[in-house]
Design an enzyme around this catalytic site. Sequence first.
Site, mmCIF file in Angstrom:
data_model
loop_
_atom_site.group_PDB
_atom_site.id
_atom_site.type_symbol
_atom_site.label_atom_id
_atom_site.label_comp_id
_atom_site.label_asym_id
_atom_site.label_seq_id
_atom_site.Cartn_x
_atom_site.Cartn_y
_atom_site.Cartn_z
ATOM 1 C CB SER A 72 3.394 -3.554 -3.135
ATOM 2 O OG SER A 72 3.579 -2.246 -3.621
ATOM 3 C CB ALA A 73 4.675 -0.922 0.787
ATOM 4 C CG ASP A 100 5.305 -5.620 -10.438
ATOM 5 O OD1 ASP A 100 4.164 -5.485 -9.977
ATOM 6 O OD2 ASP A 100 6.156 -6.366 -9.930
ATOM 7 N N GLY A 160 0.807 -1.211 0.000
ATOM 8 C CA GLY A 160 0.000 0.000 0.000
ATOM 9 C C GLY A 160 0.840 1.261 0.000
ATOM 10 C CB ALA A 161 2.258 3.419 -1.626
ATOM 11 C CG HIS A 181 2.043 -3.167 -8.333
ATOM 12 N ND1 HIS A 181 3.251 -3.771 -8.029
ATOM 13 C CD2 HIS A 181 1.686 -2.471 -7.221
ATOM 14 C CE1 HIS A 181 3.598 -3.443 -6.798
ATOM 15 N NE2 HIS A 181 2.666 -2.659 -6.280
#
Length: 548
Positions: free
Chosen positions: A211-212, A336, A124-125, A451
């Site tokens: 991701s994050a 991605d 979630g960045a 992604h």
Amino acid sequence: MSLIGGILLAALCLGTASAASLGAVHTEGGMVEGKNVRMGFLRSVDVFKGIPFAAVPGRFEKPQPHPGWEGVLKAKKYKERCLQVTLLQTGTHGSEDCLYLNIFVPQGRQVSTDLPVMVYIYGGAFLLGASNDLSFMGNSVYDGREMADRGKVIVVTISYRVGTLGFLSTGDASLPGNYGLWDQHAAIAWVHRNIKAFGGNPDNITLFGQSAGSASVNYQMLSPYNKGLFRRAISQCGVAFSPWAMQRDPKALTKKIAEKVGCPTDEQMVTCLKMTDPVTLTTAGKVALSDMGNGPVLHMLEFAPVVDGDLIPDHPSKLFHHAAEIDYLAGTNSMDGHLFAGMDIPSINEKRKPTDPEEVRNLLAGLTLEKGEAAANLSYSIYSWDWGPNPDQEMIKKTVVDIETDYLFFVPTQIALHSHAKNSKGAKTYSYVFNMPTRIVFYPSWMEADHADDVQYVFGKPFQTPLAYFPRHRDVSGHMIAYWTNFARTGNPNEGESEVPTQWPAFTETGNPSLMINNKINSDSVKRNLRARYVSYWSTIYAGLPTI
């Protein structure tokens, strides 16, 4: 006994037979009771939701042990996510009281013991996310029942602070940052101390994330604080080297937040920030969507971990010796970068709207801003070398996706894999690319895996909600669960309780095979030296250019 009588007796036995269940479990904080969910004949999963692994965190403070509770905690409902902005940045939701985890324990005829444990960290960045995120047809995307049942592993999903409250930092001791990473560490340590009571093996814990969350897994591998707490790690689409995964000028961001909430930017700044309303602080950290189009989206993702001299004592490139005994499996999705490319150059998704080569040049200029115009021109020549005088639109649009995939995900992951293999002391390294075509119908026909496309398969959604998928989707989901849980069990994705479609060779310092993961995996799915030209460019030539 008559035939009919025998059939009736068998039916009665089948109807009343049930798998074992843990019942109430003793943890360091007190007793917890979950819910037993039937998965099939003599198969079930004990589900525990909302177990606290730390106390309500203080503002910009490390997590502290939970004080415990009296009686039996009914762990049957997910807790609120950590306070954060909404997906569309129009408000906030969640709570500061958010440090909880969820546990999924597979059961058979007898209560399970000594199972491998897989701890998931969401993405979630570093701005959004929750351990029970995004309900999909009635179930959380991160519901661990299918993975636990099919792979015979315990699945744990954890929460951590995000955004302003999780990653604001001054870059020094007054506000060191990394509070979200400290939350993850506290959850990992809690699992190590308590999972045996749930039937898990505390000496066989695997971290995995996307991701994050994937970059977080990499950071946790590199931190000396985690020595002995887990044995293996899986990074899905993100590592500590990813350009969005480290905040290099944290004080500038903190001053900007301070100005937004009306705090001074002098020596009183941190004191003021700690006294500011948490919702106001969280809102101040939202992404300015109105700025989209004024440069790559990458530069709008401001929150990330920092080198704090403590949990992360040095630059990640100097910390891989801490992961020398941790088995590592890492990879990316084949497209991605499409999620970012589609925001940076929207025309790539529009069949009737051409993408101008000058837009590609401008994108590269934005991504390589720190290296100046010469780097932008060199990067453009590298990516347009095979275009010819009249490149077709599909080639140009796919090049845009390749650029963002390489720069943001694929090349940093390859660098991390090489670093792990180089520093390994007996630990195995594995590389993959997930290239199952996306299920998003309005994307271009040439689209492969975007992604986050991989998450639904790892968590077994094609089995949990079969009407929403085709058999090919269940095939790739079965393959991924088998490889992932075998790796968690043995450190080798080929060996364990699940059959796999082909042998996946280890990644070594001198050889770099990657497994292409889709629904048709066979011996030809192992590829070597993937995108070597671009890996060499970004990791060596571009990295060697002076920063201006």
